[in-house]
Scaffold this motif. Structure first.
Motif, PDB file in Angstrom:
ATOM      1  N   VAL A   1       0.822  -3.244  -0.364  1.00  0.00           N
ATOM      2  CA  VAL A   1       1.713  -3.230  -1.527  1.00  0.00           C
ATOM      3  C   VAL A   1       1.254  -2.125  -2.477  1.00  0.00           C
ATOM      4  CG1 VAL A   1       2.564  -4.570  -3.488  1.00  0.00           C
ATOM      5  CG2 VAL A   1       2.211  -5.681  -1.284  1.00  0.00           C
ATOM      6  N   SER A   2       2.213  -1.395  -3.034  1.00  0.00           N
ATOM      7  CA  SER A   2       1.907  -0.229  -3.869  1.00  0.00           C
ATOM      8  C   SER A   2       1.277  -0.592  -5.210  1.00  0.00           C
ATOM      9  CB  SER A   2       3.167   0.592  -4.109  1.00  0.00           C
ATOM     10  OG  SER A   2       4.074  -0.150  -4.904  1.00  0.00           O
ATOM     11  N   LYS A   3       0.683   0.407  -5.834  1.00  0.00           N
ATOM     12  CA  LYS A   3       0.083   0.285  -7.160  1.00  0.00           C
ATOM     13  C   LYS A   3       1.156  -0.152  -8.157  1.00  0.00           C
ATOM     14  CE  LYS A   3      -2.217   3.203 -10.580  1.00  0.00           C
ATOM     15  NZ  LYS A   3      -2.803   4.519 -10.820  1.00  0.00           N
TER      16      LYS A   3
ATOM     17  N   PHE B   1       0.507 -11.508  -0.922  1.00  0.00           N
ATOM     18  CA  PHE B   1       0.553 -10.057  -0.801  1.00  0.00           C
ATOM     19  C   PHE B   1      -0.610  -9.600   0.068  1.00  0.00           C
ATOM     20  CE2 PHE B   1       2.739  -8.834  -5.097  1.00  0.00           C
ATOM     21  CZ  PHE B   1       3.858  -9.555  -4.748  1.00  0.00           C
TER      22      PHE B   1
ATOM     23  N   MET C   1      -4.232  -1.939  -6.864  1.00  0.00           N
ATOM     24  CA  MET C   1      -3.829  -2.196  -5.479  1.00  0.00           C
ATOM     25  C   MET C   1      -4.425  -1.193  -4.479  1.00  0.00           C
ATOM     26  SD  MET C   1      -1.982  -4.950  -5.817  1.00  0.00           S
ATOM     27  CE  MET C   1      -0.937  -5.176  -4.405  1.00  0.00           C
TER      28      MET C   1
ATOM     29  N   PRO D   1       2.832  -3.115  -8.725  1.00  0.00           N
ATOM     30  CA  PRO D   1       4.007  -3.636  -8.019  1.00  0.00           C
ATOM     31  C   PRO D   1       5.102  -4.157  -8.950  1.00  0.00           C
ATOM     32  CG  PRO D   1       2.055  -4.967  -7.541  1.00  0.00           C
ATOM     33  CD  PRO D   1       1.624  -3.858  -8.420  1.00  0.00           C
ATOM     34  N   TYR D   2       6.331  -3.944  -8.509  1.00  0.00           N
ATOM     35  CA  TYR D   2       7.527  -4.440  -9.186  1.00  0.00           C
ATOM     36  C   TYR D   2       8.142  -5.498  -8.283  1.00  0.00           C
ATOM     37  CZ  TYR D   2      12.390  -4.593 -10.692  1.00  0.00           C
ATOM     38  OH  TYR D   2      13.625  -5.013 -11.092  1.00  0.00           O
ATOM     39  N   LEU D   3       8.541  -6.614  -8.865  1.00  0.00           N
ATOM     40  CA  LEU D   3       9.122  -7.706  -8.105  1.00  0.00           C
ATOM     41  C   LEU D   3      10.351  -8.216  -8.854  1.00  0.00           C
ATOM     42  CD1 LEU D   3       8.782  -9.824  -5.772  1.00  0.00           C
ATOM     43  CD2 LEU D   3       7.462 -11.172  -7.403  1.00  0.00           C
TER      44      LEU D   3
END
Length: 103
Positions: free
Chosen positions: A65-67, A61, A26, A69-71
């Motif tokens: 969005v951060s490295k 996205f 990301m 990613p958690y969803l």
């Protein structure tokens, strides 16, 4: 192709909760490396989740969005043993699809 995703799905009282950890660098396209050169943008652009071939989540996205990613999301329905399939595509054409059974 991207690295595997970690997907967990559980159903409680008719609601399925899905948690996804995606492995992806990301990059925003604004960071510079040690030599001062701009690191090219590289990020997930599209994500979808399906249950029994029905889309239960669709998302777009961007570079912020951060490295890795958690969803997490929930949807009504699903039964123990059903499959949840999560797919993503990035701005370089790389894609990944993984699935998990609902617990």
């Amino acid at each position: 192709m991207g690295n595997p995703m970690k997907i967990r799905a559980a159903n409680k009282d008719g609601v399925t909760e899905v948690k996804v950890l995606m492995s992806h660098e990301m990059e925003t396209g604004q960071r510079k490396d040690a030599a001062g050169a701009v690191v090219p943008a590289w990020f997930i652009t599209e994500l979808s989740a399906k249950h029994n071939d029905k889309v239960v989540l669709a998302a777009e996205f961007g570079p912020s969005v951060s490295k890795n990613p958690y969803l997490a999301f929930k949807f009504k329905g699903g039964a123990k043993g059903d499959k949840v399939v999560v797919s993503w595509k990035d701005n370089k054409g790389d894609s990944r699809t993984d699935e998990a059974a609902i617990a």
